[in-house]
Enzyme design. Structure first.
Site, mmCIF file in Angstrom:
data_model
loop_
_atom_site.group_PDB
_atom_site.id
_atom_site.type_symbol
_atom_site.label_atom_id
_atom_site.label_comp_id
_atom_site.label_asym_id
_atom_site.label_seq_id
_atom_site.Cartn_x
_atom_site.Cartn_y
_atom_site.Cartn_z
ATOM 1 N N SER A 143 0.842 -1.197 0.000
ATOM 2 C CA SER A 143 0.000 0.000 0.000
ATOM 3 C C SER A 143 0.875 1.245 0.000
ATOM 4 O O SER A 143 2.057 1.157 -0.354
ATOM 5 C CB SER A 143 -0.945 -0.026 1.211
ATOM 6 O OG SER A 143 -1.925 0.970 1.090
ATOM 7 N N ASN A 144 0.329 2.382 0.369
ATOM 8 C CA ASN A 144 1.111 3.633 0.375
ATOM 9 C C ASN A 144 0.618 4.542 1.494
ATOM 10 O O ASN A 144 -0.297 4.183 2.234
ATOM 11 C CB ASN A 144 1.030 4.300 -0.998
ATOM 12 C CG ASN A 144 -0.402 4.629 -1.366
ATOM 13 O OD1 ASN A 144 -1.042 5.453 -0.736
ATOM 14 N ND2 ASN A 144 -0.923 3.940 -2.382
#
Ligand code: CTP
Length: 209
Positions: free
Chosen positions: A17-18
Site C-alpha cells: 500500500s502507500n
C-alpha cells in the site's frame, strides 16, 4: 471523487500500500457536495471517515477501484481522481507465505490506470481532474502526466522533505491546466484547497473561466 490508498494483497495477512490518508479526497467530496454537486466517493482504506454528504463506495484493491469508477463512468460529469492508486499489484497467495519457504521475490503486474482510461474514453461534457504526487522535477513530471493521461486539470503535490502532504492537514498545491497554464495555490489546509478547487470546477462548468 476517488480517495485514499489502495491495498494489494500479497497473502491473507499482508498487503502492498502507500501513505495516502484520504484527507484530501474527503475534503474534496465535502466541498463539492457543499457547492451543490451530487458526489460519489470511491475510496480505499482511509485514516478518516468518508463524509455523510456523499454516496460512499469502499474498495480495497486498485482493480476494485478501477471497476467501481469505470463501470459508472458514463453517469458522471466531473471526475476528481485524488486516490493514490497502486501502480503494481501481485497475484495473492491463498495461504500465508512462510518465511522459510519464500524466495523473496514478488512478481508485480501493472494495474489499470483509471485516469488514463477515463481520458481515453471521455465524453465531451466530462471534466477530468487528476492529482500528482511528485518528489522531483514536480512541474515537468506533472505536465507530462497531464498530457499522457488526457486530464483537463492536474493538481501537483510536492512529496518528500519538509513538504510531505501525507496524513498532514496542509499541503502545497500547484494547478496545471491542459492549455499550458499553471497557478501556484500555495500552502493551505486541505479543506481550503478543496473549496478553491470546487469553485474552480464550478467556474469551468458555468463557462466563467
Ligand atoms: N491514477 C489512477 N490510476 C492508477 C494510477 C494513478 O487513476 N492506476 C491517477 C491518480 O489518482 C492521480 C494521477 O493518476 O490522479 C496521478 O497519479 P500519480 O501516482 O502521481 O502518478 P502515476 O501515474 O502513478 O505515475 P508515477 O507513480 O510514475 O509518478
Amino acid at each position: 471523487v476517488t480517495a485514499g490508498p489502495t491495498r494489494e494483497a500479497i497473502d491473507p495477512v499482508r498487503f502492498l500500500s502507500n501513505r495516502s490518508s484520504g484527507r484530501m479526497g474527503v475534503a474534496l467530496a465535502t466541498a463539492l457536495s457543499h457547492a451543490g454537486a451530487q458526489v460519489t466517493l470511491v475510496h480505499g482504506p482511509m485514516e478518516v471517515p468518508p463524509p455523510p454528504c456523499s454516496t460512499n463506495i469502499a474498495v480495497e484493491s486498485a482493480a476494485a477501484m478501477a471497476e467501481a469508477v469505470l463501470s459508472r463512468a458514463d453517469s458522471f460529469d466531473i471526475f476528481v481522481l485524488c486516490a493514490a492508486v497502486a501502480d503494481f499489484t501481485v497475484q495473492p497467495a491463498s495461504q500465508k507465505l512462510k518465511k522459510d519457504r519464500f524466495n523473496g521475490i514478488l512478481q508485480l503486474e501493472p494495474t489499470t490506470d483509471i485516469l488514463a482510461s477515463l481520458g481515453a474514453r471521455r465524453q465531451p461534457r466530462q471534466l477530468l481532474v487528476g492529482f500528482a504526487a511528485e518528489s522531483e522535477a514536480a512541474l515537468e513530471n506533472a505536465r507530462s502526466k497531464l498530457v499522457r493521461k488526457g486530464a483537463d486539470l492536474l493538481f501537483v503535490n510536492q512529496v518528500g522533505g519538509p513538504d510531505c502532504p501525507f496524513s498532514a492537514e496542509n499541503s502545497h498545491l500547484t494547478c496545471l491546466d491542459a492549455c499550458g497554464s499553471s497557478r501556484d495555490l500555495g500552502r493551505a489546509a486541505k479543506m481550503q484547497h478543496a473549496q478553491t478547487i470546487a469553485t474552480l470546477l464550478h467556474q469551468r462548468r458555468s463557462g466563467t473561466t
